[in-house]
Scaffold this active site. Structure first.
Site, short mmCIF file in Angstrom:
data_model
loop_
_atom_site.label_atom_id
_atom_site.label_comp_id
_atom_site.label_asym_id
_atom_site.label_seq_id
_atom_site.Cartn_x
_atom_site.Cartn_y
_atom_site.Cartn_z
N SER A 62 -8.13 -12.58 16.00
CA SER A 62 -8.50 -13.55 14.97
C SER A 62 -7.30 -14.04 14.16
O SER A 62 -7.37 -15.11 13.54
CB SER A 62 -9.55 -12.94 14.04
OG SER A 62 -9.05 -11.75 13.47
N THR A 63 -6.19 -13.29 14.15
CA THR A 63 -4.98 -13.77 13.46
C THR A 63 -4.15 -14.63 14.40
O THR A 63 -3.72 -15.73 14.04
CB THR A 63 -4.14 -12.57 12.95
OG1 THR A 63 -5.01 -11.61 12.35
CG2 THR A 63 -3.10 -13.01 11.94
N ASP A 120 -3.52 -4.13 14.76
CA ASP A 120 -4.60 -3.41 14.06
C ASP A 120 -4.05 -2.48 12.99
O ASP A 120 -4.70 -2.25 11.98
CB ASP A 120 -5.41 -2.60 15.08
CG ASP A 120 -6.00 -3.51 16.14
OD1 ASP A 120 -6.74 -4.42 15.76
OD2 ASP A 120 -5.68 -3.33 17.32
N GLY A 131 -4.81 -3.66 20.29
CA GLY A 131 -5.77 -3.54 21.39
C GLY A 131 -7.20 -3.31 20.97
O GLY A 131 -8.05 -3.09 21.82
N ARG A 132 -7.48 -3.39 19.67
CA ARG A 132 -8.90 -3.27 19.30
C ARG A 132 -9.67 -4.48 19.83
O ARG A 132 -10.87 -4.42 19.98
CB ARG A 132 -9.08 -3.08 17.79
CG ARG A 132 -8.75 -1.65 17.41
CD ARG A 132 -9.06 -1.28 15.98
NE ARG A 132 -8.32 -0.08 15.66
CZ ARG A 132 -7.68 0.17 14.54
NH1 ARG A 132 -7.70 -0.71 13.56
NH2 ARG A 132 -7.03 1.31 14.37
N GLU A 139 -0.93 -7.67 26.53
CA GLU A 139 -0.08 -7.82 25.33
C GLU A 139 1.20 -7.01 25.49
O GLU A 139 2.30 -7.49 25.19
CB GLU A 139 -0.84 -7.38 24.08
CG GLU A 139 -1.95 -8.33 23.70
CD GLU A 139 -2.87 -7.84 22.59
OE1 GLU A 139 -3.54 -8.69 21.98
OE2 GLU A 139 -2.92 -6.63 22.34
O1 LIG Z 1 -4.35 -6.28 19.73
C1 LIG Z 1 -5.14 -7.17 19.57
C2 LIG Z 1 -6.09 -7.60 20.61
O2 LIG Z 1 -6.04 -6.76 21.73
C3 LIG Z 1 -5.15 -7.90 18.28
O3 LIG Z 1 -3.91 -8.46 18.05
C4 LIG Z 1 -5.50 -6.93 17.19
O4 LIG Z 1 -6.73 -6.33 17.53
C5 LIG Z 1 -5.60 -7.63 15.84
O5 LIG Z 1 -6.67 -8.51 15.87
P1 LIG Z 1 -7.12 -9.33 14.60
O6 LIG Z 1 -6.04 -10.27 14.29
O7 LIG Z 1 -8.40 -10.00 15.03
O8 LIG Z 1 -7.38 -8.35 13.48
#
Ligand SMILES: O=C(CO)[C@H](O)[C@H](O)COP(=O)(O)O
Length: 267
Positions: A62-63, A120, A131-132, A139
């Site tokens: 989302s970021t 995260d 990786g959440r 990545e």
């Molecule tokens: O590693 C990721 C996806 O695998 C994301 O960069 C991480 O989970 C952060 O996500 P968000 O910006 O939605 O908090």
């Protein structure tokens, strides 16, 4: 107004428009910003490092989606030219395609100039949990192949140590005998009070399947992990494990957007 986060070890810069590498400025932070606005501010700041002609790692989440959106916008406006994006997930691939960002892969572009992605957790040494969103393998491959890796977060992601948010630290595993691998992972970290659980989809409780056709085991730690490099090595030594979500010593810069300002921490 800006603040420096005492969280970080090393050099922390308070960001102002004069420290920008390009004249593109993000919205100025003020109080009462939502988490979404903070993510957008961090993303815009990171995109200021993007220059025409660069090969770019495009993050997931989302970021990161705000950064991809901004890159697409600058391309459309003609302020950026000839960039090539390497997406870290199928979702980002779709988003970038819809914005008209030219795409490629690591086979054709084994060296990436700059990658921008969320995280995260960020510890004071700029080690990350990622990786959440489930995209940790791609990545890590892409961000491990870049000259500069900019991490963009809102201040809620700052932790005193990895695992410190008490949320999941993901490990991608092959589906074959996943219970066996999950148990081995839990045993590996029993001294840290680790609980290992297969990630499932909320809608049907089926195993979550990554873009690579694998499963994810979430590790929850009651206590600090300790030596992160040793932990990384022992996870990767387990047959059945593909990759884990600790990104150690990979971030070049972390941009943190908080209620009172943006800070930039460089290695
Ligand atoms: O590693 C990721 C996806 O695998 C994301 O960069 C991480 O989970 C952060 O996500 P968000 O910006 O939605 O908090």
């Amino acid at each position: 107004m800006t603040i420096a986060f005492s969280h970080f070890v090393g050099k922390t810069t308070m960001v102002s428009s004069s420290s920008s590498p390009t004249p593109i400025s993000p919205p100025t932070p003020s109080v009462f910003l939502t988490q979404e606005e903070l993510k957008r501010i961090a993303a815009f700041k990171a995109v200021e490092f993007v220059k025409s002609g660069m090969v770019l790692g495009l993050g997931t989440g989302s970021t990161a989606k705000f950064a991809v959106e901004r890159i697409g916008e600058l391309l459309q406006q003609g302020k950026l030219k000839n960039v090539v994006g390497i997406p870290t997930s199928k979702v980002t691939h779709e988003q970038a395609m819809s914005l008209g960002i030219p795409l490629s892969d690591l086979d054709s572009h084994p060296v990436i100039d700059l990658a921008i992605d969320g995280a995260d957790e960020v510890d004071p040494h700029l080690n990350l949990v990622k990786g959440r969103g489930g995209s940790l393998l791609r990545e890590k491959m892409i961000e491990g192949a870049c000259r500069k890796f900019i991490v963009i977060v809102d201040e809620s992601k700052l932790v005193p140590y990895l695992g410190g948010s008490l949320l999941a630290m993901p490990v991608e595993i092959v589906p074959f005998c996943w219970k066996f691998t999950t148990e081995r992972l839990q045993i590996l970290f029993e001294d840290s009070g680790c609980v290992a659980k297969l990630r499932t989809c909320e809608k049907n409780d089926e195993p979550f399947v990554t873009d690579n056709g694998n499963y994810i085991v979430n590790l929850y730690f009651e206590k600090e992990i300790g030596d992160l490099n040793a932990a990384s090595d022992s996870i990767l030594r387990l047959p059945g494990v593909v990759e884990h979500g600790m990104f150690l010593n990979m971030a070049s810069i972390v941009i943190v957007a908080g209620e009172l300002g943006v800070t930039m921490k460089e290695k």
